[in-house]
Design a protein around this motif. Structure first.
Motif, PDB file in Angstrom:
ATOM      1  N   SER A  67       0.810  -1.223   0.000  1.00 25.16           N
ATOM      2  CA  SER A  67       0.000   0.000   0.000  1.00 25.16           C
ATOM      3  C   SER A  67       0.843   1.273   0.000  1.00 25.16           C
ATOM      4  N   MET A  70       5.066   2.948  -4.750  1.00 20.58           N
ATOM      5  CA  MET A  70       4.699   3.957  -5.745  1.00 20.58           C
ATOM      6  C   MET A  70       5.103   3.454  -7.123  1.00 20.58           C
ATOM      7  N   TYR A  73       1.064   1.919 -11.468  1.00 19.56           N
ATOM      8  CA  TYR A  73      -0.256   1.461 -11.054  1.00 19.56           C
ATOM      9  C   TYR A  73      -0.980   2.535 -10.248  1.00 19.56           C
ATOM     10  N   ASN A  74      -0.222   3.318  -9.467  1.00 22.82           N
ATOM     11  CA  ASN A  74      -0.837   4.446  -8.757  1.00 22.82           C
ATOM     12  C   ASN A  74      -1.270   5.538  -9.734  1.00 22.82           C
ATOM     13  N   GLY A  77      -4.481   4.557 -11.101  1.00 15.79           N
ATOM     14  CA  GLY A  77      -5.517   4.178 -10.143  1.00 15.79           C
ATOM     15  C   GLY A  77      -5.928   2.733 -10.277  1.00 15.79           C
ATOM     16  N   PHE A  85      -4.433   0.811  -5.826  1.00 16.67           N
ATOM     17  CA  PHE A  85      -3.299   1.714  -5.905  1.00 16.67           C
ATOM     18  C   PHE A  85      -3.819   3.133  -6.151  1.00 16.67           C
ATOM     19  N   PRO A  86      -4.095   3.894  -5.078  1.00 14.65           N
ATOM     20  CA  PRO A  86      -4.676   5.239  -5.219  1.00 14.65           C
ATOM     21  C   PRO A  86      -3.720   6.222  -5.894  1.00 14.65           C
ATOM     22  N   LYS A  87      -4.289   7.261  -6.500  1.00 13.67           N
ATOM     23  CA  LYS A  87      -3.497   8.307  -7.157  1.00 13.67           C
ATOM     24  C   LYS A  87      -2.981   9.346  -6.167  1.00 13.67           C
ATOM     25  N   TYR A  88      -3.615   9.465  -5.038  1.00 15.87           N
ATOM     26  CA  TYR A  88      -3.191  10.396  -3.993  1.00 15.87           C
ATOM     27  C   TYR A  88      -2.947  11.807  -4.528  1.00 15.87           C
ATOM     28  N   GLN A 113       4.054  14.028  -7.054  1.00 11.88           N
ATOM     29  CA  GLN A 113       3.994  13.774  -5.616  1.00 11.88           C
ATOM     30  C   GLN A 113       5.008  14.631  -4.871  1.00 11.88           C
ATOM     31  N   TRP A 122       3.201  10.444   0.199  1.00 10.89           N
ATOM     32  CA  TRP A 122       4.539   9.863   0.311  1.00 10.89           C
ATOM     33  C   TRP A 122       5.555  10.848   0.894  1.00 10.89           C
TER      34      TRP A 122
END
Length: 670
Positions: A67, A70, A73-74, A77, A85-88, A113, A122
């Motif tokens: 989780s 990075m 896949y993030n 999404g 895998f969230p985009k945050y 990020q 992150w």
């Protein structure tokens, strides 16, 4: 497993918070280890010094939850039944992502990020990474550091990497602007260079996510994964560790006992110092997995270039093999199968085969084998010519490369920072590889020049001892010289017989003893006549070899003499006559043939050769007429090998480099 509660060093505050952040998301760190820092190793993982015993193999020292990873896949999404895998907060247009591909998406996602700062998910991880302006790879060298890499291949490699990355950045940022994405101006080239370097130096293969990603969505390459905390341990060649992927986490497992106080190392794989320097900003002195990458610069119309084109016609899938494995290994390189020939344990098979094709003659190229994986000259009678020629050519290159590296460092002061130190380590490692390989090449050529000894164990050791005695003292450490001896003695050579390279005067030893002196007298007589009447013919090695070849051919064609000839000479002469048909008169008169006509007329040995003792040749044999001379001149040009004269002495020379050569004729053993 627990947090590193005993970590109180204020310089490691950010790393302590990273550990706690990872633990909060389900990760763990073994209570047997601690994060430490010193001048030589930087931030690293260490077994606690007060433990009563070593931590045993199979200990999981770090557990990073999927989780907090990075990756691409993030950025998209990605979700599967096993994980999400969230985009945050960094949401790029999917059409743009599909256009630029996973590698560039990952770099831009990392940039996004980073730009989020403390608000980013992150942030506890990113703040522990080298920040923009703090990276130490050669791409970021300042003016005071660049001098330390001049003369090496690093500047060219850096320029090429910058060129590729600039093109990719320009394409990606243009498409992003066209998509209407906001704040594109914040995604700068400098930040992209930082993000790409971080990914290059720290990312893992997507295989570590195999527990959370559907098999059909897990490519073999192209997707890189950043794993907070697991990427903290330093690299150590041959360290026994494993990255073990689970459904929810990735564990770093030590596969060997690690004593109290010792560093827990990672293993990036068999990286050479150039890869370590370019990707990570450091080199390792005495790196056992070091090797030198050779760039051949194959021209399309060369024999190798044509062979490669033919390979693609026969095997179109070979186009996927874009990396040429042209390497020169250091003598300690550990990944050699027991059956690997001695030459291939230093010169990679791909390099060695490529060189033999490049240096092969016309008849050897008739024996060219092209498969999907290999282009090579098939071993067989007469085909060692390409091996000796390849070894001679690489010897000249090794001498030039080594001496140029030394010359470019002559005016450098003592190192004053880590960039200087690692540059020096890299340079010295390249010189060690060059000079070690030169000993191997010289050994093979020395065997070709050895006509008195056989191939017994005692003969081999005696010849090797003589060769090593000639190597300049102090250039290589004793342990390296010892290892080279082991390489030579423990592995079979591609060359199975000694004595296949002959200087001009040595060719007469191929004849029966009673024919040798008369033949030499006759040759000296011819040489004297040529010196007075056709001086170019008397000083050109190819023409001189052609004269002796003519004498040997005529001797073979003499019914009186043939039965007296050794089988080796008879076999070789018959081979030459088969491989090189005599040109017919209808083929016209070329400029060399006109010169040979002048030569034959001036020399005209028919009337006096018998007086020199060469009485087995008839006066009308025509053995030194223009046609035979021209034929032999062609043969000599194809079968000659130019080898270094005293290659070890050149290593001791200072100032201008003068690489003297000597011509030898290749005469195969049966």
């Amino acid at each position: 497993m627990a947090a590193l509660s005993d970590q109180v060093d204020p310089k490691l505050e950010a790393h302590t918070e990273l550990v706690n952040w990872v633990i909060q998301h389900g990760g763990a760190v073994s209570k047997t280890v601690r994060i430490s820092q010193d001048a030589s190793r930087g931030v690293h993982l260490q077994v606690k010094a007060d433990l009563p015993s070593a931590i045993p193999k199979e200990t999981k020292v770090i557990n990073t939850p999927i989780s907090v990873s990075m990756s691409w896949y993030n950025a998209v999404g990605y979700e599967s039944p096993h994980g999400s895998f969230p985009k945050y907060g960094v949401d790029f247009p999917r059409s743009w992502i599909d256009q630029i591909g996973p590698e560039e998406t990952s770099a831009f996602f990392l940039m996004g990020q980073y730009l989020r700062g403390e608000e980013g998910f992150w942030y506890p991880y990113l703040r522990t990474l080298p920040q923009p302006g703090q990276l130490t790879t050669p791409l970021f060298f300042g003016e005071e550091d660049v001098d330390w890499i001049q003369g090496t291949g690093i500047p060219e490699a850096s320029v090429e990497r910058i060129r590729i990355w600039e093109r990719k950045f320009d394409e990606a940022i243009t498409l992003l602007e066209e998509s209407g994405f906001l704040d594109c101006e914040r995604f700068t080239w400098e930040l992209y260079l930082w993000a790409s370097t971080i990914i290059t130096s720290r990312a893992f293969s997507a295989k570590v996510l195999s527990g959370a990603v559907q098999p059909d969505d897990l490519p073999e390459d192209g997707i890189s994964v950043l794993l907070p905390l697991i990427d903290l341990p330093n690299h150590r060649p041959m360290a026994k560790v494993e990255w073990r992927a689970g459904d929810e986490d990735i564990g770093l497992i030590v596969l060997e006992d690690v004593a109290p106080g010792e560093e827990v190392s990672n293993n990036y794989g068999p990286r050479n110092n150039e890869q370590l320097f370019m990707n990570y900003g450091f080199c390792i002195a005495g790196n056992p997995t070091d090797y030198r990458i050779v760039h051949l610069g194959v021209k399309p119309d060369s024999p190798l270039g044509q062979a490669k084109a033919r390979q693609l016609e026969l095997f179109p899938q070979a186009a996927k093999n874009v990396e040429e494995h042209y390497y020169i290994f250091n003598p300690y390189y550990p990944f050699m199968a027991p059956e690997t020939p001695m030459e291939h344990s230093i010169f990679s098979p791909a390099l060695f085969n490529a060189l033999t094709v490049m240096e092969s003659n016309v008849r050897e190229r008739k024996m060219l084998e092209i498969t999907e994986d290999t282009i090579r000259i098939i071993p067989g009678y007469g085909n060692n010519h390409s091996i000796y020629a390849a070894l001679a050519q690489i010897s000249f290159e090794l001498i030039a490369h080594s001496t140029n590296l030394k010359a470019s460092a002559e005016d450098l002061p003592e190192p004053t920072n880590l960039n200087h130190i690692h540059s020096q380590i890299y340079r010295n490692g390249q010189i060690l590889i060059d000079e070690s390989a030169l000993i191997i090449a010289s050994w093979c050529i020395a065997r070709g020049r050895e006509h008195k000894r056989g191939e017994s164990w005692e003969d081999t050791k005696a010849l090797l001892h003589e060769l090593m005695e000639r190597f300049p003292a102090g250039l290589l450490p004793d342990d390296v010289l010892s290892r080279i001896r082991v390489r030579i003695l423990e592995r079979p050579s591609l060359i199975t017989k000694n004595g296949e390279l002959y200087r001009l005067g040595e060719l007469f030893s191929l004849l029966p003893a009673e024919m040798q002196q008369p033949s030499q007298t006759c040759f000296q007589h011819i040489l004297g006549e040529a010196s007075q009447n056709v001086p170019p013919m008397a000083s050109d090695p190819q023409s001189l070899f052609a004269t002796v070849i003519c004498l040997l051919i005529a001797t073979y064609n003499s019914p009186e003499a043939r039965s007296r000839l050794p089988s080796r000479l008879s076999c070789w002469v018959a081979f030459l006559l088969e491989q090189y048909p005599l040109p017919s008169d209808a083929e016209g008169v070329s400029e060399p043939l006109e010169l040979f006509q002048e030569y034959a007329k001036a020399v005209n040995p028919a009337s006096w050769a018998a007086g020199d003792g060469v009485d087995w040749l008839a006066e009308d044999s025509g053995w030194l007429d223009a046609k035979w001379l021209h034929w032999a001149w062609i043969v000599a040009g194809e079968e000659m090998v130019m080898i270094p004269l005293d290659p070890f002495d050149i290593l001791k020379m200072e100032g201008s480099l003068s690489m003297l050569k000597q011509a030898c004729l290749y005469v195969p053993q049966e």
